[in-house]
Design a protein around this motif. Structure first.
Motif, PDB file in Angstrom:
ATOM      1  N   GLY A 157      18.769  24.272  40.724  1.00  0.00           N
ATOM      2  CA  GLY A 157      19.131  23.914  42.095  1.00  0.00           C
ATOM      3  C   GLY A 157      18.780  24.948  43.138  1.00  0.00           C
ATOM      4  O   GLY A 157      18.630  24.610  44.316  1.00  0.00           O
ATOM      5  N   ASN A 181      24.783  26.896  36.183  1.00  0.00           N
ATOM      6  CA  ASN A 181      24.729  25.450  36.373  1.00  0.00           C
ATOM      7  C   ASN A 181      25.471  25.125  37.657  1.00  0.00           C
ATOM      8  O   ASN A 181      25.664  26.014  38.504  1.00  0.00           O
ATOM      9  CB  ASN A 181      25.314  24.722  35.153  1.00  0.00           C
ATOM     10  CG  ASN A 181      26.711  25.222  34.794  1.00  0.00           C
ATOM     11  OD1 ASN A 181      27.462  25.694  35.645  1.00  0.00           O
ATOM     12  ND2 ASN A 181      27.063  25.129  33.520  1.00  0.00           N
ATOM     13  N   THR A 182      25.889  23.895  37.831  1.00  0.00           N
ATOM     14  CA  THR A 182      26.563  23.513  39.079  1.00  0.00           C
ATOM     15  C   THR A 182      27.973  24.080  39.175  1.00  0.00           C
ATOM     16  O   THR A 182      28.577  24.045  40.256  1.00  0.00           O
ATOM     17  CB  THR A 182      26.636  21.985  39.222  1.00  0.00           C
ATOM     18  OG1 THR A 182      27.474  21.446  38.185  1.00  0.00           O
ATOM     19  CG2 THR A 182      25.256  21.357  39.139  1.00  0.00           C
ATOM     20  N   ASN A 217      26.956  18.647  47.698  1.00  0.00           N
ATOM     21  CA  ASN A 217      25.651  18.957  47.098  1.00  0.00           C
ATOM     22  C   ASN A 217      24.830  19.850  48.023  1.00  0.00           C
ATOM     23  O   ASN A 217      23.899  19.403  48.691  1.00  0.00           O
ATOM     24  CB  ASN A 217      24.884  17.665  46.793  1.00  0.00           C
ATOM     25  CG  ASN A 217      25.542  16.853  45.697  1.00  0.00           C
ATOM     26  OD1 ASN A 217      26.345  17.372  44.922  1.00  0.00           O
ATOM     27  ND2 ASN A 217      25.223  15.579  45.643  1.00  0.00           N
ATOM     28  N   HIS A 243      23.985  23.217  46.833  1.00  0.00           N
ATOM     29  CA  HIS A 243      23.484  24.338  46.039  1.00  0.00           C
ATOM     30  C   HIS A 243      21.996  24.543  46.301  1.00  0.00           C
ATOM     31  O   HIS A 243      21.195  23.619  46.137  1.00  0.00           O
ATOM     32  CB  HIS A 243      23.727  24.061  44.560  1.00  0.00           C
ATOM     33  CG  HIS A 243      23.314  25.183  43.653  1.00  0.00           C
ATOM     34  ND1 HIS A 243      23.680  26.488  43.882  1.00  0.00           N
ATOM     35  CD2 HIS A 243      22.572  25.188  42.515  1.00  0.00           C
ATOM     36  CE1 HIS A 243      23.189  27.258  42.917  1.00  0.00           C
ATOM     37  NE2 HIS A 243      22.501  26.495  42.086  1.00  0.00           N
ATOM     38  N   THR A 280      24.925  15.366  40.089  1.00  0.00           N
ATOM     39  CA  THR A 280      24.199  16.252  39.176  1.00  0.00           C
ATOM     40  C   THR A 280      25.185  17.299  38.689  1.00  0.00           C
ATOM     41  O   THR A 280      25.594  18.167  39.439  1.00  0.00           O
ATOM     42  CB  THR A 280      23.020  16.945  39.891  1.00  0.00           C
ATOM     43  OG1 THR A 280      22.192  15.970  40.515  1.00  0.00           O
ATOM     44  CG2 THR A 280      22.200  17.757  38.901  1.00  0.00           C
ATOM     45  N   GLY A 324      26.276  20.281  43.520  1.00  0.00           N
ATOM     46  CA  GLY A 324      24.975  19.752  43.147  1.00  0.00           C
ATOM     47  C   GLY A 324      23.855  20.239  44.048  1.00  0.00           C
ATOM     48  O   GLY A 324      24.081  20.853  45.092  1.00  0.00           O
TER      49      GLY A 324
END
Length: 282
Positions: free
Chosen positions: A24, A52-53, A214, A216, A259, A264
Motif C-alpha cells: 500500500g 500489512n494494513t 483507506n 495507507h 483490503t 487499506g
C-alpha cells in the motif's frame, strides 16, 4: 524495411524508499503511481518492512553501500528525470542518498520525510531526523511533510490551520527550498494543504474530505506523483495541483474497497495514463 526510431525515451523516475510488503505504501505505491501516470519507474530500496494494513511488524535496513550501488546502477545506465525520496531509517542512509544526489546531479528531488506509518509505528531513528534537515533539505526541490512530521522536525506541535503557514515558513528557514505541508490530520470536512516557496506567497489548496479509512500510502503517492509532474517540467504549483488531484481521485476510487482488516490502500490504477515518451534533451 522500416527504419526503427530510437530517438524517443521514457520519462524516468526513481524512487529511493522502503519496501511495504503489504503493497500500500513505500516502493510499491511509488511504482504503481509512476505507472499510472505514464512514467517508467525505477527503485532503490532503503529498508525492508514486514507490514500489512494493521501495522508494521519489522524493519530491516539495507546496507548503505548496497543502497549506493542501486542508485549508481540506475543513474549511470538508464538515467533519471526526477527522484522521490521516502523512508530513510538511519543517518547513514541519509548521507548515502545525499552523496548520490551530488554524484549524479539528480534533478527534481522530492523529499517525503517519512517518520511514522499510518498506524503510528516509528520508522526513523532520532539522529536521522537531524541528518534529513542538514543534508537533504538543501538538495530537495520540495519537501512534503504531514503535520505530525512537521512537528517532529520543528520540535513543537502543529495542530491547527493557523499553525500551518508558521510551520511552513519555519521549515523554509531550516533549509527547505519549498514546502508542501499536508493538513489531512486536522479534523473537519475540508482538507487543507499549503504550498510555500521561498520568496512567494503561500498557496492554499483545499478539497472535501473523503469518508474512508483507506488512506495507507497517500503521502507516498502524493510525493511520487509530484516527482512525475516535475519530471515533465511543470511549474511547482501546477505539479502540486495535478498531484493532489490524482491522489484525491485514487482515494475516492478505493474508498469502499476492502483490503485487509485495517487501513487499506488507495486505488492507484483507477485510470491509467498513456506512457510518456519524449525526445532526449541535448
Amino acid at each position: 524495411m522500416k527504419k526503427l526510431d530510437h530517438s524517443q525515451e521514457y520519462l524516468r523516475v526513481l524512487t529511493i524508499a522502503g519496501s511495504d510488503s503489504g503493497g500500500g505504501a513505500g516502493i510499491q505505491a511509488d511504482l504503481k503511481t509512476f505507472a499510472a501516470l505514464g512514467a517508467y519507474g525505477m527503485s532503490a530500496i532503503t529498508v525492508l518492512t514486514a507490514q500489512n494494513t494493521l501495522g508494521v511488524a519489522g524493519i530491516h535496513a539495507a546496507p548503505s553501500d548496497f543502497l549506493a550501488a542501486q542508485i549508481d546502477a540506475v543513474a549511470s545506465d538508464i538515467g533519471v528525470h526526477a527522484v522521490k525520496i521516502g523512508m530513510l531509517h538511519s543517518p547513514e542512509l541519509v548521507h548515502t542518498v545525499a552523496q548520490a544526489i551530488d554524484r549524479h546531479a539528480l534533478p527534481h528531488v522530492v523529499l517525503d520525510p517519512v517518520m511514522t506509518s499510518a498506524t503510528g509505528a516509528r520508522l526513523i531513528e532520532a539522529p536521522a531526523v537531524q541528518a534529513l534537515v542538514a543534508e537533504l533539505f538543501p538538495r530537495a526541490a520540495l519537501i512534503t511533510p504531514n503535520l505530525d512530521e512537521a512537528a517532529l522536525l520543528l520540535g513543537r506541535p502543529v495542530d491547527s490551520a493557523a499553525d500551518m503557514p508558521i510551520a511552513a515558513q519555519a521549515l523554509l528557514q531550516m533549509g527547505a527550498r519549498a514546502v508542501l505541508l499536508k493538513g489531512g490530520h486536522l479534523p473537519g470536512e475540508q482538507v487543507l494543504d499549503l504550498l510555500i516557496e521561498r520568496g512567494a506567497e503561500p498557496h492554499a489548496m483545499q478539497h472535501e474530505r473523503v469518508d474512508t479509512r483507506n488512506l495507507h500510502g497517500a503521502g507516498c503517492t502524493l510525493s511520487s506523483a509530484l516527482a512525475v509532474f516535475l519530471a515533465q517540467d511543470l511549474p511547482l504549483r501546477l505539479a502540486a495541483e495535478a498531484a493532489r488531484s490524482y491522489v484525491l481521485d485514487a482515494i475516492k476510487e478505493g474508498a469502499l474497497v476492502t483490503t485487509g482488516q485495517g487501513v487499506g490502500p488507495l486505488n492507484h490504477g483507477f485510470s491509467p495514463r498513456a506512457t510518456v515518451l519524449r525526445q532526449p534533451k541535448a
